[in-house]
Motif scaffolding. Structure first.
Motif, PDB file in Angstrom:
ATOM      1  N   ALA A  69     -26.269 -18.916  37.844  1.00 44.16           N
ATOM      2  CA  ALA A  69     -25.709 -18.130  36.743  1.00 44.16           C
ATOM      3  C   ALA A  69     -26.335 -18.544  35.424  1.00 44.16           C
ATOM      4  CB  ALA A  69     -24.187 -18.303  36.677  1.00 44.16           C
ATOM      5  N   ASN A  89     -21.856 -11.482  43.668  1.00 39.26           N
ATOM      6  CA  ASN A  89     -22.531 -11.517  42.377  1.00 39.26           C
ATOM      7  C   ASN A  89     -21.593 -11.028  41.280  1.00 39.26           C
ATOM      8  OD1 ASN A  89     -22.488  -8.726  42.720  1.00 39.26           O
ATOM      9  ND2 ASN A  89     -24.675  -8.433  42.434  1.00 39.26           N
ATOM     10  N   THR A  98     -21.251 -19.133  30.892  1.00 43.44           N
ATOM     11  CA  THR A  98     -21.965 -19.135  32.169  1.00 43.44           C
ATOM     12  C   THR A  98     -21.071 -19.525  33.342  1.00 43.44           C
ATOM     13  OG1 THR A  98     -24.059 -19.613  31.061  1.00 43.44           O
ATOM     14  CG2 THR A  98     -23.939 -20.117  33.406  1.00 43.44           C
ATOM     15  N   ALA A 106     -30.067 -16.247  38.345  1.00 39.82           N
ATOM     16  CA  ALA A 106     -29.134 -15.277  38.924  1.00 39.82           C
ATOM     17  C   ALA A 106     -29.833 -14.109  39.607  1.00 39.82           C
ATOM     18  CB  ALA A 106     -28.194 -14.747  37.846  1.00 39.82           C
ATOM     19  N   LEU A 144     -19.038 -16.634  34.627  1.00 38.42           N
ATOM     20  CA  LEU A 144     -19.809 -15.701  35.448  1.00 38.42           C
ATOM     21  C   LEU A 144     -20.017 -16.272  36.846  1.00 38.42           C
ATOM     22  CD1 LEU A 144     -20.261 -14.517  32.600  1.00 38.42           C
ATOM     23  CD2 LEU A 144     -22.662 -14.187  33.193  1.00 38.42           C
ATOM     24  N   GLY A 145     -20.348 -17.572  36.896  1.00 37.76           N
ATOM     25  CA  GLY A 145     -20.547 -18.224  38.185  1.00 37.76           C
ATOM     26  C   GLY A 145     -19.286 -18.231  39.031  1.00 37.76           C
ATOM     27  N   HIS A 157     -28.316 -23.586  36.900  1.00 42.38           N
ATOM     28  CA  HIS A 157     -28.365 -22.964  35.573  1.00 42.38           C
ATOM     29  C   HIS A 157     -29.394 -23.746  34.780  1.00 42.38           C
ATOM     30  CE1 HIS A 157     -26.268 -26.239  33.390  1.00 42.38           C
ATOM     31  NE2 HIS A 157     -25.678 -26.433  34.559  1.00 42.38           N
ATOM     32  N   SER A 213     -28.164 -12.470  43.093  1.00 39.47           N
ATOM     33  CA  SER A 213     -27.521 -11.209  42.725  1.00 39.47           C
ATOM     34  C   SER A 213     -28.162 -10.042  43.466  1.00 39.47           C
ATOM     35  CB  SER A 213     -27.608 -10.998  41.208  1.00 39.47           C
ATOM     36  OG  SER A 213     -26.848  -9.877  40.815  1.00 39.47           O
ATOM     37  N   ALA A 216     -24.871 -13.494  37.371  1.00 40.09           N
ATOM     38  CA  ALA A 216     -24.541 -14.569  38.316  1.00 40.09           C
ATOM     39  C   ALA A 216     -24.614 -14.053  39.742  1.00 40.09           C
ATOM     40  CB  ALA A 216     -23.149 -15.115  38.038  1.00 40.09           C
TER      41      ALA A 216
END
Length: 354
Positions: free
Chosen positions: A162, A10, A64, A311, A67-68, A93, A315, A183
C-alpha cells in the motif's frame, strides 16, 4: 512443499484525479525555471509516454495503513480464513503514514502492527513487520512469506502492498502526475491440497553500486520552498534504460528455472510503472526467446489508476481474479510470471501456477 495464494483483495481510492487536475499547476525544471510548454501539452506528453489518463488519490482522512487494512480485510474475506490463524503480516510500503496536508512520515509503530491492531488480532505470535524495497516491495514480501512457509516457520501469511504517493510528490515536478494511491493484499499458505499449484521459482536483485539514486528524496523544484523538505524524485531516462537492460533478463532467468517452455506462459503481471516502458520490457523479454509477444499477455490498468508503487501488482491480481477486467482472466493451471522494478534499484520476479 509449495506456497499458494488462497485469497486476494485490494482497495482503489474513490477520488479520481484526471489530467485536467494539473491544468493550473506551475511546473518547473530542476533549476527552478518554468517549463516552456503549456500544461495541456505537458499532460498530453505524459499520457503518450506513460498511458496515464487518471489516477486515484486517497481521501484526506486516510493514510497508507488505512488503505492496507481495507485491502487486508478483503483478502481475508476472500480466503475465508480466521485472521487469528495468520503467522505473519508483511506490509510493503516506502513512505509510511503521511497525513494529508503534512510532509512528515510516520512509521512507528510499523504499518503492519497498525494493520494487525485494526484487524483486532489477539494472537501475539502473529508477527507483523514492514518491508521497504521500492516498488518491488510486495513481490519481495511474497518471496519472504514463501521462505517462511517452505522452511516450516509459518503456515499462513498476509502480504500487503500500500502507498499514498500523492502525499510525497513535488507539485512543481511534472513527474508528480505519474503517482497514485492504492492498496492490494494476498493470503499465502502451505499447499496441502495435493496438486502442484503455487510458487514455482523466484528471483531478487539489488543494483546499488551506480544505480542507488535513480529514485531518491530531493528538494522541490520551487526554490522558494524549504530545501530541507524532501519529495520523491527520479531520473526517468536512467530508470528506463536500466529497466530495459536488466528486467527482461531477470524475468527470463526466473522463468527458465521452472523448466516450463515459454509457450506455456499464460500471463505476465508487471509493475504498472509506465506503459511504454512495460511494453518495451515485454517485447525484449520475448525477443530473448525469438518469438513475438502473444496477444493479451500483459494486463494494464495504469491508464485509470496511475502508478501506486507496491500496490500495483497485488491490486491488479485481485482485479483479474475477481473478474473485474473483461479481457483478462486466470484459469486453473495457468502459469503467471510476476515482475517488478523500482528504487534501489531493485528487481524481483516469481512464477506461479494457479
Amino acid at each position: 512443499m509449495m506456497t499458494k495464494i488462497i485469497g486476494v483483495g485490494n482497495y482503489i481510492p474513490t477520488e479520481t484525479i484526471t489530467n485536467l487536475f494539473f491544468d493550473q499547476h506551475t511546473f518547473l525544471n530542476e533549476h527552478g525555471i518554468l517549463l516552456k510548454d503549456n500544461n495541456a501539452s505537458i499532460t498530453e506528453k505524459l499520457k503518450k509516454i506513460t498511458g496515464i489518463e487518471e489516477r486515484r488519490y486517497a481521501d484526506s482522512t486516510q493514510v497508507t495503513s488505512d488503505l492496507g487494512f481495507i485491502a487486508a480485510q478483503a483478502a481475508i474475506e476472500n480466503a475465508g480464513i480466521d485472521p487469528e490463524t495468520l503467522d505473519y503480516i508483511i506490509f510493503a510500503h516506502n513512505f509510511g503514514d503521511v497525513r494529508f496536508g503534512t510532509v512528515q512520515s510516520d512509521t512507528v509503530p510499523s504499518l503492519a502492527a497498525r494493520t494487525k491492531h485494526m484487524l483486532g488480532i489477539k494472537n501475539n505470535f502473529c508477527v507483523a513487520y514492514d518491508v521497504l524495497f521500492g516498488c518491488p516491495g510486495w513481490i519481495e514480501g511474497v518471496i519472504q512469506a514463501n521462505a517462511f512457509i517452505k522452511s516450516g516457520i509459518a503456515k499462513r501469511c498476509l502480504v500487503i502492498g500500500a502507498e499514498t504517493l500523492s502525499r510525497v510528490v513535488d507539485i512543481h515536478d511534472r513527474d508528480s502526475m505519474i503517482y497514485a494511491d492504492g492498496a492490494g493484499a494476498a493470503i499465502l499458505e502451505v499447499n496441502e491440497s495435493g496438486d502442484d499449484s503455487g510458487i514455482k521459482s523466484h528471483l531478487s536483485a539489488s543494483y546499488t553500486l551506480h544505480e542507488k539514486d535513480y529514485l531518491y528524496f530531493g528538494k522541490s523544484y520551487n526554490n522558494e520552498k524549504c530545501p530541507d523538505t524532501k519529495y520523491i524524485k527520479m531520473d526517468g531516462r536512467k530508470i528506463y534504460e536500466f529497466a530495459l537492460s536488466n528486467v527482461p533478463d531477470a524475468m527470463k532467468k526466473c522463468f527458465d528455472s521452472t523448466g516450463y517452455s515459454i509457450g506455456q506462459l499464460n500471463k505476465i503481471i508487471i509493475h504498472q510503472a509506465n506503459e511504454k516502458m512495460d511494453e518495451a520490457i515485454i517485447n525484449r523479454f520475448y525477443q530473448l526467446y525469438g518469438i513475438p509477444v502473444p496477444e493479451n499477455i500483459m494486463p494494464m490498468v495504469i491508464h485509470k489508476l496511475g502508478n501506486s508503487s507496491v500496490a500495483t501488482i497485488p491490486s491488479l491480481l485481485a482485479m483479474i481474479l475477481n473478474g473485474e477486467l473483461e479481457q483478462h482472466s486466470i484459469q486453473k493451471n495457468d502459469i503467471v510470471l510476476f515482475a517488478s522494478v523500482g528504487a534501489g534499484m531493485n528487481i524481483n520476479s516469481f512464477v506461479y501456477k494457479f
